[in-house]
Design a protein around this motif. Structure first.
Motif, short mmCIF file in Angstrom:
data_model
loop_
_atom_site.label_atom_id
_atom_site.label_comp_id
_atom_site.label_asym_id
_atom_site.label_seq_id
_atom_site.Cartn_x
_atom_site.Cartn_y
_atom_site.Cartn_z
N LEU A 37 -5.31 2.02 38.60
CA LEU A 37 -6.43 1.41 37.90
C LEU A 37 -6.25 -0.10 37.76
O LEU A 37 -7.19 -0.87 37.97
CB LEU A 37 -6.59 2.06 36.52
N TYR A 38 -5.05 -0.52 37.40
CA TYR A 38 -4.80 -1.94 37.14
C TYR A 38 -4.07 -2.65 38.28
O TYR A 38 -3.74 -3.83 38.14
CB TYR A 38 -4.01 -2.09 35.84
N GLN A 39 -3.86 -1.93 39.39
CA GLN A 39 -3.18 -2.53 40.55
C GLN A 39 -1.87 -3.19 40.11
O GLN A 39 -1.57 -4.35 40.43
CB GLN A 39 -4.10 -3.54 41.24
N GLN A 299 -5.94 -6.99 31.98
CA GLN A 299 -6.08 -6.40 33.31
C GLN A 299 -5.93 -7.42 34.43
O GLN A 299 -5.44 -7.08 35.53
CB GLN A 299 -7.42 -5.67 33.43
N HIS A 300 -6.31 -8.65 34.22
CA HIS A 300 -6.19 -9.67 35.27
C HIS A 300 -4.76 -10.21 35.34
O HIS A 300 -4.22 -10.44 36.43
CB HIS A 300 -7.18 -10.80 35.03
N GLU A 301 -4.15 -10.41 34.18
CA GLU A 301 -2.79 -10.97 34.13
C GLU A 301 -1.73 -10.02 34.69
O GLU A 301 -0.74 -10.47 35.27
CB GLU A 301 -2.42 -11.34 32.69
N ILE A 302 -1.93 -8.71 34.51
CA ILE A 302 -0.88 -7.76 34.91
C ILE A 302 -1.02 -7.30 36.35
O ILE A 302 -0.15 -6.57 36.86
CB ILE A 302 -0.85 -6.53 33.99
N ARG A 303 -2.05 -7.72 37.04
CA ARG A 303 -2.25 -7.30 38.43
C ARG A 303 -1.03 -7.70 39.27
O ARG A 303 -0.62 -8.86 39.30
CB ARG A 303 -3.52 -7.93 38.99
#
Length: 419
Positions: A37-39, A299-303
């Motif tokens: 889900l979060y790549q 979600q953007h930072e942990i990709r």
């Protein structure tokens, strides 16, 4: 000026040694669903798999062992808890053969109360008092002072913090690779402060993110104000993290080591809890889903990053499932409540069912507000839709067929009064 307490590595390693006879290392396992889900490489630290089904055993066992080491006359301890700390104390006391009196709010889920009594057996007396942890805590403190018993605080105590900090030590021992992020649930701050202090000392580049429920955001308020603040009101739904005021020790440590503290909606927590159950057969309590729910905010930072979520506990009461599902549906935009005024014409109710509802819509709640003249009176109606995009057509059809309505979801005071 008095220096703030900070857990040191030697003390936490000593705590880990103390726990070996009662606490097994919990698994650190990859979760495929959330990784996709979060790549990201999302790993779950399964603190829900302890015998008492939460991380609280670490702090309580360490604290009571320390009491026994420093005072041979310790025969009776007291604690206040929303449920999980109480189970840790009860288990510890039955193992070590000392008495305990445990104070819990009357709102504590029955399952947690029964578990405390089961783990404690004849060694533990339970007293249910007050509506919140903080109210039960006041009663416990008074009882403790009156009888000169030792008090086992659920979070704001160095021995408790060092016990919880063993999770951070264990995490780093379980992996040869570093972690980019660790998401940790926040209630009173004992877990967050312990884990943050140890992980940051051993892995300075790892970012520690605290996650607390929106309705009980005591750490967020304390960090903004610079000191512990007692909230006037809290939402008790996420009972494992519903604390009105964080501790002085825990706040000072979190100020130093937490990268961020975020809040998540209770409905989002419920949706996460249901997702874990349906996709991974993992049963958690609302507080146990907090850290995973927090991933959406990053979600953007942990990709592409390596991320750990601490799953703090699984002491969930099966009788709460319908309430959990309801909150999840409301949050997801799939459940909607209205007060509908039926037109003054025969067959209006039949027309509503036949012409207003979509093919996949379902009436899940219906209550007339008048006992007489029902066909032409107002009714509270709950409608569950299968897709969010079906909501606007539902409203359009009510307007085109002259069904006057009030939408209740965005009117919390009226919503709570009517339902």
């Amino acid at each position: 000026m008095k220096r703030s307490y900070i857990p040191d590595l030697d003390s936490v390693r000593a705590a880990q040694q103390r726990l070996q006879s009662a606490v097994s290392a919990t698994p650190l396992e990859q979760n495929l669903a959330y990784s996709e889900l979060y790549q990201a490489d999302v790993l779950l630290k399964r603190e829900d798999l302890h015998q008492v089904r939460s991380y609280k055993i670490r702090g309580s066992y360490n604290k009571i062992c320390r009491l026994l080491q420093s005072n041979d006359k310790t025969e009776h301890v007291v604690c206040a808890s929303a449920g999980n700390h109480a189970q840790g104390v009860a288990f510890t006391c039955s193992q070590l053969g000392i008495k305990a009196t445990v104070f819990m709010p009357v709102t504590t889920p029955r399952q947690k109360v029964e578990q405390v009594r089961m783990f404690g057996g004849d060694y533990v007396q339970t007293i249910l008092t007050g509506d919140t942890f903080d109210e039960a805590n006041l009663q416990a403190q008074a009882f403790c002072q009156k009888n000169h018993y030792a008090f086992v605080h659920p979070f704001d105590d160095p021995d408790i913090i060092e016990g919880q900090a063993t999770i951070g030590l264990e995490l780093l021992q379980q992996s040869s690779k570093t972690f980019d992020y660790v998401f940790v649930p926040v209630g009173g701050g004992g877990l967050a402060s312990g884990v943050a202090a140890i992980v940051k000392q051993l892995s300075p580049d790892t970012r520690i993110i605290g996650v607390e429920p929106k309705g009980a955001a005591s750490m967020s308020v304390a960090l903004k104000q610079g000191h512990p603040v007692k909230l006037d009101r809290i939402d008790r739904f996420v009972d494992g993290a519903a604390v009105q005021q964080v501790g002085k020790h825990t706040l000072a440590i979190c100020q130093k080591y937490l990268h961020d503290v975020i809040t998540v909606d209770e409905g989002h927590i419920c949706q996460t809890l249901l997702n874990l159950y349906t996709k991974d057969a993992i049963v958690v309590e609302p507080a146990g889903a907090l850290s995973i729910a927090g991933l959406a905010h990053y979600q953007h930072e942990i990709r592409g990053k390596r991320v750990v979520c601490i799953v703090s506990g699984s002491n969930n009461d099966i009788t709460r499932i319908e309430d959990i599902r309801e909150k999840a549906l409301l949050y997801s935009g799939l459940k909607h409540y209205f007060i509908v005024q039926f037109p003054q014409r025969s067959g209006a109710l039949r027309e509503f069912v036949g012409n207003i509802l979509g093919p996949m819509d379902d009436i899940t709640y219906f209550q007339y507000q008048k006992k007489n003249n029902r066909e032409h009176g107002p009714a509270v109606i709950g409608i569950e839709i299968k897709r969010k995009k079906d909501f606007d057509p539902l409203l359009s059809k009510m307007k085109s067929h002259s069904f006057n309505y009030q939408y209740l979801n965005d009117k919390p005071e009226l919503f709570s009064m009517m339902l």
